[in-house]
Design a protein around this motif. Structure first.
Motif, PDB file in Angstrom:
ATOM      1  N   ALA A 182       0.823  -1.206   0.000  1.00  0.00           N
ATOM      2  CA  ALA A 182       0.000   0.000   0.000  1.00  0.00           C
ATOM      3  C   ALA A 182       0.857   1.256   0.000  1.00  0.00           C
ATOM      4  N   ALA A 183       0.270   2.326  -0.499  1.00  0.00           N
ATOM      5  CA  ALA A 183       0.898   3.647  -0.485  1.00  0.00           C
ATOM      6  C   ALA A 183      -0.083   4.636   0.129  1.00  0.00           C
ATOM      7  N   GLU A 184       0.358   5.864   0.313  1.00  0.00           N
ATOM      8  CA  GLU A 184      -0.529   6.889   0.863  1.00  0.00           C
ATOM      9  C   GLU A 184      -1.687   7.161  -0.089  1.00  0.00           C
ATOM     10  N   PHE A 185      -2.721   7.790   0.456  1.00  0.00           N
ATOM     11  CA  PHE A 185      -3.930   8.160  -0.291  1.00  0.00           C
ATOM     12  C   PHE A 185      -4.688   6.933  -0.807  1.00  0.00           C
ATOM     13  N   LEU A 186      -4.561   5.796  -0.102  1.00  0.00           N
ATOM     14  CA  LEU A 186      -5.237   4.559  -0.482  1.00  0.00           C
ATOM     15  C   LEU A 186      -4.862   4.145  -1.901  1.00  0.00           C
ATOM     16  N   MET A 187      -3.609   4.306  -2.228  1.00  0.00           N
ATOM     17  CA  MET A 187      -3.087   3.871  -3.516  1.00  0.00           C
ATOM     18  C   MET A 187      -2.200   2.650  -3.313  1.00  0.00           C
ATOM     19  N   ILE A 188      -1.568   2.198  -4.383  1.00  0.00           N
ATOM     20  CA  ILE A 188      -0.628   1.087  -4.285  1.00  0.00           C
ATOM     21  C   ILE A 188       0.757   1.590  -4.649  1.00  0.00           C
ATOM     22  N   ASP A 189       1.732   1.166  -3.872  1.00  0.00           N
ATOM     23  CA  ASP A 189       3.124   1.514  -4.140  1.00  0.00           C
ATOM     24  C   ASP A 189       3.590   0.615  -5.290  1.00  0.00           C
ATOM     25  N   GLU A 190       3.616   1.157  -6.488  1.00  0.00           N
ATOM     26  CA  GLU A 190       3.870   0.334  -7.666  1.00  0.00           C
ATOM     27  C   GLU A 190       5.259  -0.292  -7.634  1.00  0.00           C
ATOM     28  N   ALA A 191       6.265   0.482  -7.225  1.00  0.00           N
ATOM     29  CA  ALA A 191       7.627  -0.043  -7.183  1.00  0.00           C
ATOM     30  C   ALA A 191       7.740  -1.199  -6.182  1.00  0.00           C
ATOM     31  N   LYS A 192       7.133  -1.020  -5.015  1.00  0.00           N
ATOM     32  CA  LYS A 192       7.170  -2.066  -3.996  1.00  0.00           C
ATOM     33  C   LYS A 192       6.403  -3.303  -4.467  1.00  0.00           C
ATOM     34  N   ALA A 193       5.268  -3.069  -5.121  1.00  0.00           N
ATOM     35  CA  ALA A 193       4.466  -4.189  -5.610  1.00  0.00           C
ATOM     36  C   ALA A 193       5.216  -4.982  -6.675  1.00  0.00           C
ATOM     37  N   ILE A 194       5.961  -4.277  -7.527  1.00  0.00           N
ATOM     38  CA  ILE A 194       6.737  -4.963  -8.567  1.00  0.00           C
ATOM     39  C   ILE A 194       7.790  -5.869  -7.929  1.00  0.00           C
ATOM     40  N   LYS A 195       8.461  -5.367  -6.883  1.00  0.00           N
ATOM     41  CA  LYS A 195       9.452  -6.199  -6.190  1.00  0.00           C
ATOM     42  C   LYS A 195       8.802  -7.437  -5.580  1.00  0.00           C
ATOM     43  N   SER A 196       7.602  -7.244  -5.020  1.00  0.00           N
ATOM     44  CA  SER A 196       6.886  -8.383  -4.438  1.00  0.00           C
ATOM     45  C   SER A 196       6.542  -9.411  -5.515  1.00  0.00           C
ATOM     46  N   LEU A 197       6.120  -8.931  -6.663  1.00  0.00           N
ATOM     47  CA  LEU A 197       5.771  -9.838  -7.757  1.00  0.00           C
ATOM     48  C   LEU A 197       6.996 -10.590  -8.260  1.00  0.00           C
ATOM     49  N   GLU A 198       8.130  -9.902  -8.322  1.00  0.00           N
ATOM     50  CA  GLU A 198       9.368 -10.568  -8.752  1.00  0.00           C
ATOM     51  C   GLU A 198       9.749 -11.689  -7.789  1.00  0.00           C
ATOM     52  N   GLU A 199       9.552 -11.444  -6.503  1.00  0.00           N
ATOM     53  CA  GLU A 199       9.870 -12.472  -5.507  1.00  0.00           C
ATOM     54  C   GLU A 199       8.916 -13.658  -5.601  1.00  0.00           C
ATOM     55  N   ILE A 200       7.633 -13.365  -5.784  1.00  0.00           N
ATOM     56  CA  ILE A 200       6.632 -14.434  -5.825  1.00  0.00           C
ATOM     57  C   ILE A 200       6.741 -15.245  -7.111  1.00  0.00           C
ATOM     58  N   LEU A 201       6.835 -14.547  -8.245  1.00  0.00           N
ATOM     59  CA  LEU A 201       6.809 -15.230  -9.539  1.00  0.00           C
ATOM     60  C   LEU A 201       8.183 -15.717  -9.979  1.00  0.00           C
ATOM     61  N   GLY A 202       9.246 -15.162  -9.390  1.00  0.00           N
ATOM     62  CA  GLY A 202      10.593 -15.597  -9.736  1.00  0.00           C
ATOM     63  C   GLY A 202      11.041 -15.149 -11.112  1.00  0.00           C
ATOM     64  N   VAL A 203      10.414 -14.103 -11.635  1.00  0.00           N
ATOM     65  CA  VAL A 203      10.743 -13.583 -12.965  1.00  0.00           C
ATOM     66  C   VAL A 203      10.901 -12.070 -12.859  1.00  0.00           C
ATOM     67  N   PRO A 204      11.981 -11.499 -13.374  1.00  0.00           N
ATOM     68  CA  PRO A 204      12.136 -10.036 -13.317  1.00  0.00           C
ATOM     69  C   PRO A 204      11.013  -9.343 -14.083  1.00  0.00           C
ATOM     70  N   ALA A 205      10.598  -8.193 -13.577  1.00  0.00           N
ATOM     71  CA  ALA A 205       9.585  -7.410 -14.286  1.00  0.00           C
ATOM     72  C   ALA A 205      10.126  -7.000 -15.650  1.00  0.00           C
ATOM     73  N   ARG A 206       9.262  -7.007 -16.634  1.00  0.00           N
ATOM     74  CA  ARG A 206       9.667  -6.610 -17.985  1.00  0.00           C
ATOM     75  C   ARG A 206       9.746  -5.088 -18.096  1.00  0.00           C
ATOM     76  N   LYS A 207      10.814  -4.602 -18.710  1.00  0.00           N
ATOM     77  CA  LYS A 207      10.901  -3.178 -19.045  1.00  0.00           C
ATOM     78  C   LYS A 207      10.214  -2.959 -20.386  1.00  0.00           C
ATOM     79  N   SER A 208       9.710  -1.755 -20.596  1.00  0.00           N
ATOM     80  CA  SER A 208       8.899  -1.487 -21.788  1.00  0.00           C
ATOM     81  C   SER A 208       9.643  -1.775 -23.079  1.00  0.00           C
ATOM     82  N   GLU A 209      10.985  -1.614 -23.057  1.00  0.00           N
ATOM     83  CA  GLU A 209      11.763  -1.830 -24.284  1.00  0.00           C
ATOM     84  C   GLU A 209      12.194  -3.289 -24.466  1.00  0.00           C
ATOM     85  N   ASP A 210      11.953  -4.129 -23.473  1.00  0.00           N
ATOM     86  CA  ASP A 210      12.366  -5.533 -23.574  1.00  0.00           C
ATOM     87  C   ASP A 210      11.478  -6.299 -24.541  1.00  0.00           C
ATOM     88  N   ASP A 211      12.040  -7.353 -25.127  1.00  0.00           N
ATOM     89  CA  ASP A 211      11.249  -8.247 -25.961  1.00  0.00           C
ATOM     90  C   ASP A 211      10.214  -8.979 -25.108  1.00  0.00           C
TER      91      ASP A 211
END
Length: 598
Positions: free
Chosen positions: A270-299
């Motif tokens: 979670a982030a302030e203003f009842l939002m989601i901390d996108e950067a923190k959530a991405i790190k959590s997803l990388e840990e759970i899924l075991g795959v680095p987040a894709r960058k927009s320029e990646d294949d």
């Protein structure tokens, strides 16, 4: 003769009254006589945080109205419910401090840290403004620059959403489902609606947000959240089920029961203003899924496609379960839906085909721009008479107005006796034609008011338009506009006599048509997003497609929105000429006039 009742619905997008998709609707005696998004006028896609002042000015001038004619202003946000939001946000701060406090035994230190956080965030002051609804009314009147006393009514966000769907659905009794990111506090609601009376049966609050889940997964896949969720949907069809991946997804969201549960994942990130901390959530997803987040320029790789498949599949299961739960609670099998999640065309197909719903109506303006219609119809004392068949609510331009623009711009144009036949000929020859005719459609999907047209039978055409006109990824599919009388012969599970005029639901294409219309079929799953076109709702567009059918034997055309990447749909003749000057299309049909590229 009694005076007509005129109400203006507004999605304000200012000072906490929403943030994105500012829009307005003018409703006269229960009929929508004009509606437009602010982005169409100012050219800023989404127009986040911008009050729709230009839309109101333009709409009132178009309808020849003054403030003396207006009986009320309706807004799809309830300031009083923001006190519930205050409590939620304070709870979220307490939870975050409790979970991150290094010395949980030092209660005084913990309490002081929490209080400092609340004070530094100006939390209480931010919400105190909403304690008195007169503060908010004054804010709106100041923004509108009016000094007379006009009634202003505020409606719960999700109530405005579901009213935007039910009131135009043609249903008498219905189950209403709203799913989005967040309203005041609600993220999902289920409604029982009978004879225009609304009873809320279920409410899920932040952090249990399906909208947040899909948005952060969109970012994880390298796309822009709150904007490019359609890319996640399109990519999903290229993936396939991967059991180990599904098991990991269950750590993020549980869809095994009637009501989905993603609260823990959102709360932990979670982030302030009842939002989601996108950067923190991405790190959590990388840990759970075991795959680095894709960058927009990646294949894009197989794993990205499989993750997208899993995300889409999870969404579909969650919403089908919600719909079935609402039907079981009420015994009503008419279902109407709204909220940003329902912009997902593939999911709508799955709900239509696999849920217990017998009749399923999706508000084509399912996102927050539809709030102006929902709130306006709630305030109006007149009922919307029937299910609406089109959303051509924007401006149109006379031939005289168009001619003035073409002459002023020095365009080399020709006046046509029958613009529909001329365009059908060009499209049949493989030309890409911009079609600017009649009133502008509302919403994200071009519906034959401001469209780019091409021949769907040419297999290369979708790649060509993606690359040189729309500047999109070549794997993204295009939609089609189909003569209504042919739809049931082309699409599976399309009941003859029904109409689907909004491109808001996908259909599987029948096998015998797959090879005939390759430019408008998703290559991975053989689905398409049709707009059924009737002679009664858009006679000129229907005539053009009928001519194309006579010339080619194909009763449909490729139809994509008249705009470039990152640009709102074109509104005016001047904007249309600008587009033609910059983008390598072959022709522009505007009014009775045609401009062809040498």
């Amino acid at each position: 003769m009694s005076k007509s009742e005129i109400v203006i619905g507004i999605n304000p997008c200012t000072y906490g009254l929403n943030y994105h998709d500012p829009s307005i609707a003018i409703i006269k005696d229960g009929n929508i006589i004009f509606s437009i998004e602010e982005e169409r006028i100012n050219g800023i896609k989404g127009s986040k945080g911008i009050f729709p002042a230009e839309s109101i000015k333009y709409g009132m001038e178009y309808c020849k109205l003054t403030w003396d004619d207006i009986d009320g202003i309706a807004i799809g946000y309830d300031p009083l419910l923001w006190q519930d939001r205050l409590q939620l946000e304070m709870n979220a701060i307490l939870d975050r401090r409790k979970n991150s406090e290094p010395d949980k035994n030092d209660c005084r230190h913990s309490a002081r840290e929490i209080m400092d956080k609340i004070i530094s965030s100006n939390l209480v002051n931010r919400y105190s403004f909403f304690k008195d609804v007169n503060n908010v009314k004054k804010l709106v009147k100041d923004k509108l620059e009016i000094d007379r006393d006009i009634p202003i009514s505020f409606y719960e966000h999700h109530l405005a959403h579901i009213a935007s769907s039910y009131e135009v659905s043609g249903f008498q009794d219905a189950v209403g489902i709203v799913v989005d990111g967040i309203g005041e506090t609600a993220t999902t609601t289920i409604w029982k609606i009978q004879n225009h009376k609304y009873e809320k049966l279920l409410q899920l609050d932040y952090p249990n947000s399906l909208g947040y889940y899909y948005a952060v997964m969109t970012k994880y896949l390298g796309f822009t959240p709150w904007c490019h969720e359609g890319k996640t949907m399109a990519l999903a069809a290229y993936g396939q089920e991967e059991i180990s991946l599904q098991e990991k997804m269950h750590q993020i969201i549980d869809v095994s029961k009637d009501i989905y549960d993603v609260a823990s994942f959102i709360e932990e990130n979670a982030a302030e203003f009842l939002m989601i901390d996108e950067a923190k959530a991405i790190k959590s997803l990388e840990e759970i899924l075991g795959v680095p987040a894709r960058k927009s320029e990646d294949d894009l790789t197989d794993i990205h496609q499989n993750i997208a498949w899993s995300v889409q599949n999870t969404l579909e299961k969650a919403v089908v379960n919600l719909v079935n739960y609402g039907i079981k609670m009420t015994g009503i099998k008419n279902v109407c839906v709204a909220g940003g999640i329902f912009m997902n065309c593939k999911m709508n197909m799955i709900v239509r085909e696999n849920s217990l719903a017998e009749h399923y109506f999706v508000q084509p303006l399912a996102g927050d721009l539809g709030l102006c219609i929902g709130s306006g119809l709630l305030m109006s004392t007149h009922m919307f008479a029937n299910e609406y068949k089109n959303i051509y609510f924007g401006p149109d331009f006379s031939n005289e107005e168009i001619l003035e623009v073409l002459e002023r711009r020095g365009a080399k144009f020709e006046k046509c006796e029958d613009i529909s036949y001329r365009v059908a000929e060009l499209v049949a020859k493989g030309k890409i034609v911009c079609w600017f005719e009649g009133r502008m459609e509302m919403g994200a999907r071009a519906l034959g008011g401001r469209s780019i047209l091409a021949d769907p039978t040419r297999s290369y055409m979708s790649d060509k338009i993606n690359m040189i006109v729309k500047h999109r990824e070549v794997w993204r599919p295009f939609a089609c506009s189909v003569l209504e009388e042919f739809c049931d012969s082309i699409f599976e599970n399309y009941e003859a006599g029904n109409s689907y005029p909004f491109m808001i639901e996908a259909f599987k294409v029948k096998e015998e048509w797959i090879g005939r219309i390759p430019a408008v079929i998703h290559r991975a799953d053989n689905t398409s997003r049709p707009q059924s076109v009737s002679k009664g709702q858009n006679p000129l567009y229907h005539r053009m497609i009928s001519y194309f059918y006579e010339l080619t034997g194909c009763p449909l055309v490729l139809n994509t929105s008249f705009n470039d990447k990152g640009q709102p749909i074109i509104m005016s003749p001047d904007m249309a000429v600008d587009f033609f000057d910059k983008i390598q299309v072959d022709a522009l049909a505007v009014g009775d006039f045609i401009i062809e590229r040498d």
